[in-house]
Design a protein around this motif. Structure first.
Motif, PDB file in Angstrom:
ATOM      1  N   UNK A 218     -12.662   1.831   6.466  1.00  0.00           N
ATOM      2  CA  UNK A 218     -12.112   3.428   6.295  1.00  0.00           C
ATOM      3  C   UNK A 218     -10.911   3.377   5.175  1.00  0.00           C
ATOM      4  N   UNK A 219      -9.732   4.005   5.324  1.00  0.00           N
ATOM      5  CA  UNK A 219      -8.961   4.114   4.481  1.00  0.00           C
ATOM      6  C   UNK A 219      -7.931   2.815   4.199  1.00  0.00           C
ATOM      7  N   UNK A 220      -8.599   1.523   4.498  1.00  0.00           N
ATOM      8  CA  UNK A 220      -7.573   0.440   4.575  1.00  0.00           C
ATOM      9  C   UNK A 220      -6.936   0.267   3.023  1.00  0.00           C
ATOM     10  N   UNK A 221      -5.857   0.031   2.980  1.00  0.00           N
ATOM     11  CA  UNK A 221      -4.925  -0.456   1.978  1.00  0.00           C
ATOM     12  C   UNK A 221      -4.847  -2.036   1.731  1.00  0.00           C
ATOM     13  N   UNK A 222      -5.609  -2.451   0.544  1.00  0.00           N
ATOM     14  CA  UNK A 222      -5.751  -3.826   0.466  1.00  0.00           C
ATOM     15  C   UNK A 222      -4.597  -4.488  -0.328  1.00  0.00           C
ATOM     16  N   UNK A 223      -4.865  -5.395  -1.331  1.00  0.00           N
ATOM     17  CA  UNK A 223      -3.858  -6.390  -1.794  1.00  0.00           C
ATOM     18  C   UNK A 223      -3.213  -5.265  -2.908  1.00  0.00           C
ATOM     19  N   UNK A 224      -2.027  -5.692  -2.977  1.00  0.00           N
ATOM     20  CA  UNK A 224      -1.025  -4.934  -4.005  1.00  0.00           C
ATOM     21  C   UNK A 224       0.246  -4.295  -3.439  1.00  0.00           C
ATOM     22  N   UNK A 225       0.226  -4.026  -2.102  1.00  0.00           N
ATOM     23  CA  UNK A 225       1.378  -3.635  -1.460  1.00  0.00           C
ATOM     24  C   UNK A 225       2.255  -4.807  -0.793  1.00  0.00           C
TER      25      UNK A 225
ATOM     26  N   UNK B  16       2.327  -4.859   2.220  1.00  0.00           N
ATOM     27  CA  UNK B  16       1.565  -5.386   3.503  1.00  0.00           C
ATOM     28  C   UNK B  16       0.068  -4.632   3.255  1.00  0.00           C
ATOM     29  N   UNK B  17      -0.734  -5.261   4.018  1.00  0.00           N
ATOM     30  CA  UNK B  17      -2.167  -4.725   4.001  1.00  0.00           C
ATOM     31  C   UNK B  17      -1.751  -3.455   5.090  1.00  0.00           C
ATOM     32  N   UNK B  18      -2.652  -2.332   4.970  1.00  0.00           N
ATOM     33  CA  UNK B  18      -2.634  -1.404   6.118  1.00  0.00           C
ATOM     34  C   UNK B  18      -3.900  -0.816   6.470  1.00  0.00           C
ATOM     35  N   UNK B  19      -4.031  -1.256   7.884  1.00  0.00           N
ATOM     36  CA  UNK B  19      -5.746  -1.051   8.089  1.00  0.00           C
ATOM     37  C   UNK B  19      -5.587   0.427   9.013  1.00  0.00           C
ATOM     38  N   UNK B  20      -6.476   1.370   8.728  1.00  0.00           N
ATOM     39  CA  UNK B  20      -6.437   2.646   9.023  1.00  0.00           C
ATOM     40  C   UNK B  20      -6.995   2.765  10.494  1.00  0.00           C
ATOM     41  N   UNK B  21      -5.969   3.384  11.145  1.00  0.00           N
ATOM     42  CA  UNK B  21      -6.150   3.478  12.676  1.00  0.00           C
ATOM     43  C   UNK B  21      -6.223   5.011  13.084  1.00  0.00           C
TER      44      UNK B  21
ATOM     45  N   UNK C  75     -13.877  -9.210  -2.601  1.00  0.00           N
ATOM     46  CA  UNK C  75     -14.339  -7.935  -2.429  1.00  0.00           C
ATOM     47  C   UNK C  75     -13.858  -6.788  -1.806  1.00  0.00           C
ATOM     48  N   UNK C  76     -13.838  -5.511  -2.446  1.00  0.00           N
ATOM     49  CA  UNK C  76     -13.341  -4.379  -1.535  1.00  0.00           C
ATOM     50  C   UNK C  76     -14.356  -3.547  -0.924  1.00  0.00           C
ATOM     51  N   UNK C  77     -15.602  -3.934  -0.900  1.00  0.00           N
ATOM     52  CA  UNK C  77     -16.538  -3.202  -0.349  1.00  0.00           C
ATOM     53  C   UNK C  77     -16.696  -2.977   1.143  1.00  0.00           C
ATOM     54  N   UNK C  78     -16.057  -3.845   1.736  1.00  0.00           N
ATOM     55  CA  UNK C  78     -16.174  -3.793   3.210  1.00  0.00           C
ATOM     56  C   UNK C  78     -14.962  -3.201   3.855  1.00  0.00           C
ATOM     57  N   UNK C  79     -13.969  -2.884   3.048  1.00  0.00           N
ATOM     58  CA  UNK C  79     -12.614  -2.197   3.594  1.00  0.00           C
ATOM     59  C   UNK C  79     -12.996  -1.385   4.666  1.00  0.00           C
TER      60      UNK C  79
END
Ligand code: MG
Length: 332
Positions: A31-38, A40-45, A25-29
């Motif tokens: 903030x602006x986290x970038x998930x699967x598909x790039x 890297x994953x990118x966590x919003x800091x 699920x992507x419900x709990x990403x």
């Protein structure tokens, strides 16, 4: 009733990833986290993203016989850093989990660690942790961390019609090594150069700062496969000029005709160069920026409205085939 029992070998790695991604699920990403598909994953800091990527290699699928432990150690760090580079990031550190056969020699382990240290320190980071477990074949999994400004992040999406498509360095080194291995003509040098991938960490950071890049990925699975992935992601097509593709010296040493050359530079993985689409009016600036850090950036074609991927050769136009290295599809 007919039941279909599909195996991974029937669908391939990319469809397998899609199946997993659709379940997670992507419900709990956060903030602006970038998930699967790039890459890297990118966590919003806030102002920046924390990049996280993981990549695994195993003896049977990735490590040619005769590979030196130092080169294997280098490789696991390098391929993870290549994903950090693909998004324009500055590496921060890496952890490595090792699955090791109990009969492995201690000297092998020491040299493996030396190789990991060498690669990490080349790119200004340390191996900051990991795990070891007993396993029947040598299996290494790296997880790298990096950081990138939100304004500078390079993603797989963003290619625009009219963009110039460009690659760093030269292509085909990985493909030529596979050919040599297949023909059993490989030398120690072949295996060394296959594993001693040099991720484009510096070039990527320089490019990210130019704001000339619309999208980027690393070419780990081969140029044609990467082009198809970018085309699908961006709903565009690509026109690639075969004669403009910069070719590694190793390809010329081993290829005997144009078909083989095409196989090596288009349809084989293992090169880990960057594939970028760049705003047409900024291409000179991008080339100059990469040249200033000692590497070439070569335009090889254009992004097109027509959603087809074509190859321009001396004989005319032909379809670029959608093939390259894909896990689970290999020999079983
Ligand atoms: Mg990648």
């Amino acid at each position: 009733m007919l039941t279909i029992d599909l195996k991974l070998k029937d669908i391939g790695e990319r469809e397998a990833i899609e199946i997993i991604a659709n379940i997670l699920d992507t419900e709990h990403l956060f903030k602006d986290t970038i998930g699967i598909g790039d890459d890297c994953a990118a966590l919003d800091l806030g102002e920046r993203y924390l990049l996280v990527t993981t990549d695994v290699i195993a003896e049977k699928t990735h490590i040619p016989r005769g590979a030196s432990p130092k080169d294997i150690g280098w490789h696991i760090i390098a391929i993870n850093l290549s994903d950090i580079a693909a998004m324009g990031g500055r590496p921060l550190g890496i952890v490595v989990a090792l699955g090791l056969p109990k009969i492995l020699s201690v000297n092998f382990l020491k040299e493996l660690a030396e190789g990991m240290k060498d690669c990490a320190s080349e790119f200004g980071i340390s191996v900051i942790g990991g795990d070891t477990k007993e396993h029947e074949q040598l299996t290494l999994c790296g997880t790298a961390f990096g950081v990138v400004g939100k304004e500078e992040i390079m993603r797989r999406e963003g290619a625009k019609v009219g963009d110039v498509i460009a690659v760093t360095g030269k292509l085909g080194r990985g493909g030529s090594a596979y050919y040599a291995l297949e023909r059993k003509t490989e030398s120690k040098k072949t295996i060394h150069s296959l594993l001693r991938v040099f991720p484009r960490v510096i070039e990527a950071q320089v490019l990210a700062k130019t704001s000339s890049v619309n999208c980027c990925m690393d070419i780990s699975d081969g140029l044609a496969s990467s082009i198809y992935q970018l085309g699908k992601r961006n709903d565009v097509g690509f026109e690639i000029d075969l004669e403009k593709i910069p070719i590694a010296k190793e390809v010329n040493d081993i290829s005997t005709n144009e078909d083989e050359l095409k196989e090596m530079i288009l349809y084989h993985g293992g090169d880990y160069e960057l594939l970028l689409t760049i705003k047409r009016e900024r291409i000179k600036e991008a080339i100059e920026a990469v040249k200033n850090v000692g590497t070439s950036l070569t335009p090889i074609g254009l992004v097109t409205k027509k959603k087809e991927n074509v190859l321009i050769t001396s004989k005319g136009m032909e379809a670029l085939e959608n093939k390259g290295y894909e896990h689970f599809r290999g020999e079983v």
